[in-house]
Structures are given as structure tokens and as C-alpha cells.
Design a protein around this motif. Sequence first.
Motif: not given
Length: 363
Positions: A82, A176, A180, A185
Motif C-alpha cells: 500500500w 480525502r 486514509d 485507494s
Amino acid sequence: MHFKYVVVGAGLAGLTFAERIANELDERVLVIERRGHIGGNVYDSYNDAGILIHNYGPHIFHTNDREVYQYLSRFTRWNDFWHRVLTYVDGNLVPMPISVETINKLYNLNLSCFEVEQFLEKRAVDIKEIKTSKDVALSKVGQDIYEKIFENYTKKQWGVDPAQLDTSVISRIPVRLNRDTRYFSDKYQGMPSRGYTGMCENMAASKNIKILLNTDYREVMKDISYDKLIYTGAPDEFYGYKYGRLAYRSINFMFETHDMEEYQEAPVVNYPNDYDFTRITEFKKLTGQKHGKTTICKEFPCDEGEPYYPFPTGEHKAQFALYKKDMEKEPNIIFIGRLAQYRYYNMDGVVRAALDAFADMCK
Ligand code: FAD
Ligand code: UDP
């Protein structure tokens, strides 16, 4: 020599097409590549220190396109990854893209998600018609954050003011209203477990695929005939620059290997307002490789050099439209990919475009 199918360029667009021709149609295909390796800009390799680097800048696979993910998963396994990016502003490292954490760190606040929404609403500039990348940023985050995060980074990256770029550039970066802090995403994200080159080698593994490296197609095309040509290079070059040179932005990648295990806090750190480079990537943090040393890459954007980014201004798009008209008149040539379509494609977009064009060809 006659080939039913000839592909120019062994990047993701060219390899996807060649793979489909070889494995789906069971036909032979010749791939001609100017560079000394396959993979195009996703090429990665081990440097002298034994560290896996991305030779043409950091590449992170991310997509919401399930079919593209499944297609590429035939050729690689994926390491869970990620992506995270920090941006150096006013002496602090803050998360990118802008999230609740970014606002709190930038302004030394402790706002909730709802309060950040109000904070940004108060600062956002009311722009009736959003026409440029500057409008996109101002309308979402207002003048101060625009100046801190977007204005100078974009000037460095593109060499022009954000007001001269169409909306597509800064629209890539979401704002956002939650916590997050991942850079993307998308549903599917990851790093090919044997690297991008390993993945590309598997795509090109069929005996039906013959690859000619270190060869510009113009050197050999007089000796080769074809039924279909799949061209993934630049269109202005293809047409002998008859409507002038298309502008592409290039980058000078400066690699440094340091005698330390870790160089920075995140895989990528952006520098909007300091230094001449835009960002620093630390490759071990992308690939998960363990090594006593570490290699980083600084990116210095420039006009001259390998064409990496199509230039999204009205003027250049109009120039491309002239080439596109000629391209549409070629019944035996398919133009596909980031260079040929003059589009700021990500990897998944290129693979999607190639799969769709292949399906069209087979109709
Ligand atoms: P290319 O990879 O450019 O391949 C075209 C090939 O054609 C090249 O190998 C070239 O040598 C060859 N060629 C051109 N002309 C000729 C000729 N005359 N004769 C023979 N061969 C020729 N995407 C993501 O999804 N995630 C990322 O994190 C990401 N990061 C990026 C970072 C950078 C710095 C850059 C520049 C791009 C990034 N991308 C990223 C985009 C990604 O690299 C592209 O979408 C993708 O690689 C494009 O594939 P392509 O086959 O269209 O083009
Ligand atoms: N951008 C910016 N500040 C940042 C990161 C990005 O202004 O800290 C802008 C800049 O114009 C950049 C664009 O957003 O070209 C898209 O960023 P992305 O990270 O997608 O660029 P890429 O990885 O394609 O170079």
C-alpha cells in the motif's frame, strides 16, 4: 520477410498485444524495441550494489479494473503493498494526498473529519467553471494549501504554471475527508513479486513471440512487410514530424546508493518547495528487499530527453488531434499506449486499452 503481426515497442502496451496474439490467436508476432530491454518504462533491474531499482522512476501498480488485475496476475504474483507518500512542507513531513492527518499536521490542529470538511469549505475558492489544474486545486483546498503543496511542485514537474495545464493533472490527486493516508485507494494494489521485468518476461515467454532489441523500427521496416502493425511509439516520429514535434515532459533520474539501511520515512517523499528535484524514492521501501545499503532516486524534470509524460495543455492536444486524424486513416495500423495515444495513462489504463484494441481487432 513477411510477418502477419508486427509490434513496435516492448512496453506494457506492446507486450499485452503481443501476448494476446501469441497465446489467444496462436499466431507469430515480431516485436521491435529500440532499447536494450523489454518492459518499456516499467523496467526494473538490480544495480551494482544488488538493489532492485525501477530504472525509469517509481512504479506502483494500482487498479479498480478487475479484469486487468486478473490478466496481469497470470504473469506475476503480487507482494502486498500500500503506497505511502510524505510531502516536505514548512519543515514538516505531512501525508499525501491531503487527508485529515495532513490538515492537522500542516496547521498543528486536532480536527475531526467533519471539522476538516468545514475547514476546507471555508477556504475553497468558488470557481464557476473549472478549466485548469489550478482551478481544481483552488476549488478544493484554497489558496494557502495550493501554494504549500501544489503550485511549486507542478511548476517543477511541468515547467509551466498549473493554470496552463488542463484539469487532468492535479485531478489525479484526491482530497480525502477521512484518515486514509494511502496514496491510492484502488481495490487492487501491489508490487510484482519478481519485479516488473520478471512479469514482462512471462508475458513474452511464448515461442510465437520474437523480440528484436536495440532496433529502431525505421531501421528494419523496409525489409519487413506485415498485415497488421501495432505501434506504441510517438506519433510525431511516425509521421516524420509533419505537424511539428509533440511536447513530452522528461525526467533526469539521479540514483544514489547510501551505506545505511534506511534513508527516509516513506517509499516516496515529495519536495514541492525545496530543491530542484520533485521527489525522492527509496526502492527497498517499494520492493520490500532486505539489504545493508539502500538506493534512492531523485527526479529532476526537464524538457529534453526520453518522452515520459504527454503534455496536457490545449495547444498540445490540438497538435495531437492533427496526427490523430492521420492515424485514423490507417486501416492496418493500431496506435496504442501512452506515447501513441498521447495520454497520461497509468499501467492499468495502458493494459486496458491494449486488451480492448485487441478485442476490436478480432471482431
Ligand atoms: P512505454 O513504456 O513508453 O513503452 C513504449 C516502448 O516503445 C518503449 O520501450 C520505447 O523504447 C519503444 N519505442 C518507441 N519508439 C520506438 C521505435 N521507433 N522503435 C522501436 N521501439 C520504440 N503508472 C502506474 O500505474 N503507476 C505508477 O506508479 C507509475 N509511475 C510512473 C512514473 C514515471 C516516472 C513514469 C514516466 C510513468 C509512470 N507510470 C506509472 C506510467 C507507466 O509507466 C505507463 O503507463 C506505461 O509504462 C506505458 O506503457 P507503454 O507501453 O504505453 O509505453
Ligand atoms: N502534485 C503536486 N504536489 C504533490 C504531488 C503531486 O502538485 O505533492 C501534482 C503535480 O502536478 C503532479 C500531479 O499532481 O504532476 C500528479 O501527481 P502524481 O503523483 O500522480 O504524478 P506521477 O506519479 O504521475 O508523476
